[in-house]
Design a protein around this motif. Structure first.
Motif, PDB file in Angstrom:
ATOM      1  N   UNK A  33       0.759  -1.045  -0.086  1.00 32.37           N
ATOM      2  CA  UNK A  33       0.106   0.019   0.015  1.00 32.37           C
ATOM      3  C   UNK A  33       0.921   1.488   0.052  1.00 32.37           C
ATOM      4  N   UNK A  35       0.637   5.182   0.885  1.00 30.46           N
ATOM      5  CA  UNK A  35      -0.287   6.574   1.514  1.00 30.46           C
ATOM      6  C   UNK A  35       0.470   7.842   1.158  1.00 30.46           C
ATOM      7  N   UNK A  42      -4.225  12.955   8.427  1.00 30.93           N
ATOM      8  CA  UNK A  42      -4.204  11.521   8.336  1.00 30.93           C
ATOM      9  C   UNK A  42      -3.583  10.882   7.321  1.00 30.93           C
TER      10      UNK A  42
ATOM     11  N   UNK B  33      -7.958  -1.422  14.209  1.00 31.56           N
ATOM     12  CA  UNK B  33      -6.487  -1.186  14.421  1.00 31.56           C
ATOM     13  C   UNK B  33      -6.100  -0.020  15.415  1.00 31.56           C
ATOM     14  N   UNK B  35      -2.980   2.501  15.851  1.00 34.40           N
ATOM     15  CA  UNK B  35      -1.605   2.793  15.721  1.00 34.40           C
ATOM     16  C   UNK B  35      -1.137   4.120  16.305  1.00 34.40           C
ATOM     17  N   UNK B  48      -4.328  -4.942  17.553  1.00 39.42           N
ATOM     18  CA  UNK B  48      -5.274  -5.170  16.546  1.00 39.42           C
ATOM     19  C   UNK B  48      -6.494  -5.982  17.078  1.00 39.42           C
ATOM     20  N   UNK B  55      -6.183  -9.713  18.533  1.00 41.29           N
ATOM     21  CA  UNK B  55      -5.432 -10.464  17.531  1.00 41.29           C
ATOM     22  C   UNK B  55      -3.868 -10.509  17.916  1.00 41.29           C
ATOM     23  N   UNK B  97     -11.480  -6.932   4.080  1.00 40.79           N
ATOM     24  CA  UNK B  97     -10.821  -7.694   2.972  1.00 40.79           C
ATOM     25  C   UNK B  97      -9.373  -6.658   2.753  1.00 40.79           C
ATOM     26  N   UNK B  98      -9.220  -6.189   1.734  1.00 45.86           N
ATOM     27  CA  UNK B  98      -7.864  -5.559   1.459  1.00 45.86           C
ATOM     28  C   UNK B  98      -7.838  -4.166   1.540  1.00 45.86           C
ATOM     29  N   UNK B  99      -9.026  -3.588   2.119  1.00 49.11           N
ATOM     30  CA  UNK B  99      -9.199  -2.101   2.185  1.00 49.11           C
ATOM     31  C   UNK B  99      -9.110  -1.509   3.627  1.00 49.11           C
ATOM     32  N   UNK B 100      -8.283  -0.714   3.840  1.00 43.39           N
ATOM     33  CA  UNK B 100      -7.967  -0.118   5.189  1.00 43.39           C
ATOM     34  C   UNK B 100      -8.466   1.427   5.208  1.00 43.39           C
ATOM     35  N   UNK B 102      -8.270   4.783   7.454  1.00 42.92           N
ATOM     36  CA  UNK B 102      -7.710   5.429   8.777  1.00 42.92           C
ATOM     37  C   UNK B 102      -8.518   6.812   9.190  1.00 42.92           C
ATOM     38  N   UNK B 103      -8.751   6.870  10.554  1.00 40.26           N
ATOM     39  CA  UNK B 103      -9.309   8.083  11.134  1.00 40.26           C
ATOM     40  C   UNK B 103      -8.538   9.128  10.953  1.00 40.26           C
TER      41      UNK B 103
END
Lengths: 114, 111
Positions: A33, A35, A42, B33, B35, B48, B55, B97-100, B102-103
């Motif tokens: 990925x 970013x 963010x 998650x 971070x 996590x 996890x 799935x593959x998508x993350x 973030x806030x």
């Protein structure tokens, strides 16, 4: 322990020039990925690369993934000032059997000057 | 769709005080998650969750940090007592799935 290294850490480039940011990682993975992060903001998702040989392009940015070399590149074409930001790559080591999560690189701070 | 919500946006506390951060992930995202991003560094995973179970918390300083995710939705991260080196941005993310996603993060300053 998964290590993700980016270089350069800092890049100052002139508008109109081309350059490449490199991201090396230490484990097998086919999920990489990229970013972008502006100061005080963010993380903005740029690209998701999900297989060996994957190439994605958006505007002046193009990302690629070579899983055999454990290397991803982010190529900048004809840079403009608006691209000034910090760029992070992140690896999801799902292939190692661990739970899906991102490990981030050190970041590359890009400064585009006139 | 609504993004990952975090609050507060900013917090300034004195060392040895306690602080808590809140995160509401994207609806339907089972994985959450936390971070920690220290100035000039990349984000580092603290903990996590998958639904309401932990996890991975291998990098969470458990003597001072704690986190929970009640009912598999919202999550809170607490620091008690805070140290100067805890000054950082705390980012919450959720994935499907593959998508993350973030806030916006909580910027903590410990003085």
């Amino acid at each position: 322990e998964l290590k993700v290294e980016q270089n350069p850490l800092f890049l100052s480039m002139q508008e109109g020039k081309n350059y490449t940011i490199y991201c090396n990682y230490s484990t097998t993975s086919d999920r990489l990925y990229w970013y972008r992060q502006d100061p005080g903001k963010s993380l903005e998702s740029l690209f998701v690369l999900l297989s060996n040989g994957a190439v994605k392009q958006e505007g002046r940015l193009m990302a690629s993934l070579d899983t055999k070399a454990r290397l991803s590149t982010l190529h900048i074409t004809a840079a403009v000032h608006d691209l000034s930001a910090t760029y992070f790559c992140a690896v999801d080591p799902i292939n190692t059997g661990t739970a899906s999560k991102l490990t981030f690189g050190t970041g590359t701070r890009l400064q585009v000057t006139l | 769709e609504a993004g990952v919500a975090q609050s507060p946006r900013y917090k300034i506390i004195e060392k040895r005080q306690s602080v808590a951060f809140w995160c509401n992930p994207i609806s339907g995202h089972a994985t959450l998650y936390w971070y920690q991003q220290i100035l000039g560094q990349g984000p580092k995973l603290l903990i996590q969750f998958q639904n309401n179970g932990v996890v991975d918390d291998s990098q969470l300083p458990k003597d001072r940090f704690s986190a929970e995710r009640l009912k598999g939705v919202d999550s809170t991260l607490k620091i008690q007592p805070a140290k100067l080196e805890d000054s950082a941005v705390y980012l919450c993310a959720s994935s499907f799935l593959y998508s993350y996603t973030f806030g916006s993060g909580t910027r903590l300053t410990v003085v």
